[in-house]
Design a protein around this motif. Structure first.
Motif, PDB file in Angstrom:
ATOM      1  N   TYR A   1       1.361  -1.413   0.475  1.00 11.70           N
ATOM      2  CA  TYR A   1      -0.014   0.497   0.019  1.00 11.70           C
ATOM      3  C   TYR A   1       0.823   1.200  -0.066  1.00 11.70           C
ATOM      4  O   TYR A   1       0.434   2.088  -0.953  1.00 11.70           O
ATOM      5  N   ILE A   2       1.923   0.985   0.672  1.00 12.62           N
ATOM      6  CA  ILE A   2       2.431   2.789   1.056  1.00 12.62           C
ATOM      7  C   ILE A   2       3.432   2.606  -0.231  1.00 12.62           C
ATOM      8  O   ILE A   2       3.482   4.166  -0.998  1.00 12.62           O
ATOM      9  N   SER A   3       4.020   2.117  -0.954  1.00 11.73           N
ATOM     10  CA  SER A   3       4.150   1.449  -2.098  1.00 11.73           C
ATOM     11  C   SER A   3       3.959   1.911  -3.424  1.00 11.73           C
ATOM     12  O   SER A   3       3.979   2.680  -4.590  1.00 11.73           O
ATOM     13  N   LYS A   4       2.466   2.410  -3.170  1.00  7.00           N
ATOM     14  CA  LYS A   4       1.438   2.464  -4.033  1.00  7.00           C
ATOM     15  C   LYS A   4       0.178   4.380  -3.584  1.00  7.00           C
ATOM     16  O   LYS A   4       0.226   4.360  -4.500  1.00  7.00           O
ATOM     17  N   SER A   5       1.409   4.839  -2.703  1.00  9.50           N
ATOM     18  CA  SER A   5       0.728   5.856  -1.963  1.00  9.50           C
ATOM     19  C   SER A   5       1.108   6.922  -2.676  1.00  9.50           C
ATOM     20  O   SER A   5       2.749   6.628  -2.234  1.00  9.50           O
ATOM     21  N   PRO A   6       0.475   8.542  -3.571  1.00 10.49           N
ATOM     22  CA  PRO A   6       1.309   9.337  -3.416  1.00 10.49           C
ATOM     23  C   PRO A   6       0.997  10.030  -2.290  1.00 10.49           C
ATOM     24  O   PRO A   6       1.237  11.249  -2.420  1.00 10.49           O
ATOM     25  N   LEU A   7       0.435  10.202  -1.084  1.00 12.51           N
ATOM     26  CA  LEU A   7      -0.471  11.378  -0.296  1.00 12.51           C
ATOM     27  C   LEU A   7      -0.367  10.404   1.001  1.00 12.51           C
ATOM     28  O   LEU A   7      -0.545   9.620   1.368  1.00 12.51           O
ATOM     29  N   LEU A   8      -0.057  11.523   2.118  1.00 11.02           N
ATOM     30  CA  LEU A   8      -0.039  10.903   2.993  1.00 11.02           C
ATOM     31  C   LEU A   8      -0.384  12.580   3.446  1.00 11.02           C
ATOM     32  O   LEU A   8      -0.157  12.630   3.655  1.00 11.02           O
ATOM     33  N   PHE A   9      -1.351  11.624   4.878  1.00 11.65           N
ATOM     34  CA  PHE A   9      -0.986  12.997   6.388  1.00 11.65           C
ATOM     35  C   PHE A   9      -0.686  12.296   7.499  1.00 11.65           C
ATOM     36  O   PHE A   9      -0.982  11.632   7.908  1.00 11.65           O
ATOM     37  N   ILE A  10      -0.001  13.660   7.889  1.00 13.67           N
ATOM     38  CA  ILE A  10       0.118  13.518   9.334  1.00 13.67           C
ATOM     39  C   ILE A  10       0.018  14.395  10.297  1.00 13.67           C
ATOM     40  O   ILE A  10       0.219  15.544  10.142  1.00 13.67           O
ATOM     41  N   ALA A  11       0.049  13.624  11.444  1.00 18.14           N
ATOM     42  CA  ALA A  11      -0.898  14.344  12.753  1.00 18.14           C
ATOM     43  C   ALA A  11       0.192  14.621  13.491  1.00 18.14           C
ATOM     44  O   ALA A  11       0.793  13.189  14.205  1.00 18.14           O
ATOM     45  N   THR A  12       0.403  15.609  14.026  1.00 19.65           N
ATOM     46  CA  THR A  12       1.210  16.003  15.320  1.00 19.65           C
ATOM     47  C   THR A  12       0.603  16.709  16.209  1.00 19.65           C
ATOM     48  O   THR A  12      -0.261  17.284  16.286  1.00 19.65           O
TER      49      THR A  12
ATOM     50  N   ASP B   1       2.180  19.478  20.244  1.00 21.44           N
ATOM     51  CA  ASP B   1       2.974  18.836  21.247  1.00 21.44           C
ATOM     52  C   ASP B   1       3.115  19.095  21.884  1.00 21.44           C
ATOM     53  O   ASP B   1       2.281  18.330  22.503  1.00 21.44           O
ATOM     54  N   SER B   2       3.427  19.219  23.151  1.00 19.59           N
ATOM     55  CA  SER B   2       3.360  18.257  24.707  1.00 19.59           C
ATOM     56  C   SER B   2       2.116  19.402  25.358  1.00 19.59           C
ATOM     57  O   SER B   2       2.450  18.901  26.638  1.00 19.59           O
ATOM     58  N   ALA B   3       1.920  20.108  24.757  1.00 21.19           N
ATOM     59  CA  ALA B   3       0.839  20.779  25.102  1.00 21.19           C
ATOM     60  C   ALA B   3      -0.425  20.764  24.424  1.00 21.19           C
ATOM     61  O   ALA B   3      -1.335  20.729  25.451  1.00 21.19           O
ATOM     62  N   GLY B   4       0.070  18.901  23.932  1.00 25.84           N
ATOM     63  CA  GLY B   4      -1.395  18.783  23.521  1.00 25.84           C
ATOM     64  C   GLY B   4      -2.181  20.155  21.920  1.00 25.84           C
ATOM     65  O   GLY B   4      -3.100  19.912  21.093  1.00 25.84           O
ATOM     66  N   ASN B   5      -1.505  21.062  21.572  1.00 24.61           N
ATOM     67  CA  ASN B   5      -1.833  21.535  20.400  1.00 24.61           C
ATOM     68  C   ASN B   5      -1.872  20.686  18.918  1.00 24.61           C
ATOM     69  O   ASN B   5      -0.600  20.154  18.673  1.00 24.61           O
ATOM     70  N   CYS B   6      -2.945  20.816  18.106  1.00 20.16           N
ATOM     71  CA  CYS B   6      -2.201  19.895  17.508  1.00 20.16           C
ATOM     72  C   CYS B   6      -2.459  20.159  15.551  1.00 20.16           C
ATOM     73  O   CYS B   6      -2.546  21.558  15.722  1.00 20.16           O
ATOM     74  N   ASP B   7      -1.971  19.878  15.175  1.00 23.03           N
ATOM     75  CA  ASP B   7      -1.782  20.131  13.864  1.00 23.03           C
ATOM     76  C   ASP B   7      -1.440  18.275  12.543  1.00 23.03           C
ATOM     77  O   ASP B   7      -1.593  17.414  13.163  1.00 23.03           O
ATOM     78  N   VAL B   8      -2.151  19.374  11.253  1.00 22.30           N
ATOM     79  CA  VAL B   8      -2.244  18.045  10.177  1.00 22.30           C
ATOM     80  C   VAL B   8      -1.322  18.794   9.021  1.00 22.30           C
ATOM     81  O   VAL B   8      -1.912  19.638   9.080  1.00 22.30           O
ATOM     82  N   SER B   9      -0.554  18.081   8.209  1.00 19.44           N
ATOM     83  CA  SER B   9       0.204  17.950   7.137  1.00 19.44           C
ATOM     84  C   SER B   9      -0.420  17.336   6.646  1.00 19.44           C
ATOM     85  O   SER B   9       0.186  16.398   6.489  1.00 19.44           O
ATOM     86  N   PRO B  10       0.138  17.910   4.619  1.00 20.56           N
ATOM     87  CA  PRO B  10      -0.120  17.077   3.975  1.00 20.56           C
ATOM     88  C   PRO B  10       1.225  16.271   3.309  1.00 20.56           C
ATOM     89  O   PRO B  10       2.645  17.716   3.703  1.00 20.56           O
ATOM     90  N   ARG B  11       2.042  15.269   3.050  1.00 28.58           N
ATOM     91  CA  ARG B  11       3.369  15.316   2.306  1.00 28.58           C
ATOM     92  C   ARG B  11       2.928  14.220   0.952  1.00 28.58           C
ATOM     93  O   ARG B  11       2.063  13.503   1.371  1.00 28.58           O
ATOM     94  N   GLY B  12       3.469  14.388  -0.077  1.00 28.46           N
ATOM     95  CA  GLY B  12       3.439  14.349  -1.146  1.00 28.46           C
ATOM     96  C   GLY B  12       4.057  14.270  -2.373  1.00 28.46           C
ATOM     97  O   GLY B  12       4.895  14.880  -2.163  1.00 28.46           O
ATOM     98  N   ASP B  13       3.796  12.838  -3.195  1.00 31.09           N
ATOM     99  CA  ASP B  13       5.271  13.299  -4.159  1.00 31.09           C
ATOM    100  C   ASP B  13       5.195  12.093  -5.000  1.00 31.09           C
ATOM    101  O   ASP B  13       4.070  11.378  -5.019  1.00 31.09           O
ATOM    102  N   ALA B  14       6.245  11.452  -5.644  1.00 33.82           N
ATOM    103  CA  ALA B  14       5.603  10.671  -6.597  1.00 33.82           C
ATOM    104  C   ALA B  14       5.344   9.484  -5.718  1.00 33.82           C
ATOM    105  O   ALA B  14       5.554   8.909  -4.766  1.00 33.82           O
ATOM    106  N   VAL B  15       5.464   8.312  -6.545  1.00 31.09           N
ATOM    107  CA  VAL B  15       4.122   7.074  -5.849  1.00 31.09           C
ATOM    108  C   VAL B  15       5.304   6.318  -5.246  1.00 31.09           C
ATOM    109  O   VAL B  15       6.861   6.347  -5.741  1.00 31.09           O
ATOM    110  N   GLY B  16       5.303   5.812  -3.902  1.00 24.76           N
ATOM    111  CA  GLY B  16       6.575   5.104  -3.970  1.00 24.76           C
ATOM    112  C   GLY B  16       7.656   5.686  -3.169  1.00 24.76           C
ATOM    113  O   GLY B  16       8.373   5.621  -2.446  1.00 24.76           O
ATOM    114  N   PHE B  17       6.785   7.463  -2.493  1.00 26.82           N
ATOM    115  CA  PHE B  17       7.693   8.122  -1.834  1.00 26.82           C
ATOM    116  C   PHE B  17       8.455   7.895  -0.098  1.00 26.82           C
ATOM    117  O   PHE B  17       9.401   7.941  -0.343  1.00 26.82           O
ATOM    118  N   VAL B  18       7.541   7.300   0.362  1.00 28.80           N
ATOM    119  CA  VAL B  18       8.213   6.832   1.294  1.00 28.80           C
ATOM    120  C   VAL B  18       8.289   5.431   1.081  1.00 28.80           C
ATOM    121  O   VAL B  18       8.977   4.356   1.601  1.00 28.80           O
TER     122      VAL B  18
END
Length: 211
Positions: free
Chosen positions: A42-53, A55-72
């Motif tokens: 699945y990862i090898s065929k994915s060109p896009l992911l979202f990463i949720a993070t 901070d130490s106080a629980g303030n959240c962020d979601v960010s996209p990461r994308g590139d050619a298929v299988g970039f991870v």
């Protein structure tokens, strides 16, 4: 959050369960703790992911990461690395990871309505022997987000089915789409930057600073 503006707030799992019940045995047992060959495929065929993070106080962020298929890059059955390509240098995800290593990932494959979810702990790395596996357009990433996997599972397609995301007959006309340069200029109006200047800056960034 100001709860005074909401009249009926759910504040216990018991109340939540009384309304929706419990997950099935299949749902309770579909999670694994490593990257098996299915997840790797699945990862090898994915060109896009979202990463949720957060901070130490629980303030959240979601960010996209994308590139050619299988970039991870998958190192082994417990570790993967997401290349950190040039961005806006806010480093929201990276700064959060420095404070709180827990991350959540959602991998997406165009046309497939089920997604792959991975949760674990992340570190920011610069190991050159790993970066070489993520070269793109003749350039190596300076950094990578290394994730130690704790949980992997497939997420059902209901959100994508309800949204009709991959069915272009439901897509809005291009003329009706929000204009990012207008929005950014308005949000940063104290700087006195015009929509045209923002548009030129975005165009230059997309054409010359992707890698």
């Amino acid at each position: 959050m100001n709860h005074n503006i909401f009249k009926e707030v759910i504040d216990s799992e018991e109340e939540l369960r009384s309304m929706y019940g419990y997950p099935s045995e299949l749902v309770n047992n579909k999670s694994i703790t490593f990257i098996d060959h299915h997840c790797r495929d699945y990862i090898s065929k994915s060109p896009l992911l979202f990463i949720a993070t957060s901070d130490s106080a629980g303030n959240c962020d979601v960010s996209p990461r994308g590139d050619a298929v299988g970039f991870v890059y998958v190192l082994d059955d417990k570790h993967l690395v997401i290349p950190e390509r040039p961005g806006n240098r806010r480093f929201d995800s990276l700064r959060n990871i420095l404070l709180n290593s827990k991350v959540g990932l959602i991998f997406i494959i165009p046309g497939l309505e089920e997604t792959l979810r991975i949760n674990g702990h992340a570190r920011i790395i610069k190991d050159q022997e790993i970066m070489v596996h993520m070269e793109a357009q003749g350039k190596l990433p300076k950094l990578g987000i290394a994730v130690e996997v704790e949980e992997c599972y497939m997420h059902c397609a209901k959100a994508f089915k309800r949204s009709h995301l991959w069915d272009d007959t439901y897509w809005p006309l291009k003329a009706e789409l929000p204009k990012p340069s207008v929005i950014i200029a308005e949000h940063a109006k104290e700087l006195g930057i015009s929509q045209e200047d923002v548009s030129k800056g975005l165009k230059d960034s997309y054409e010359n600073r992707l890698y």
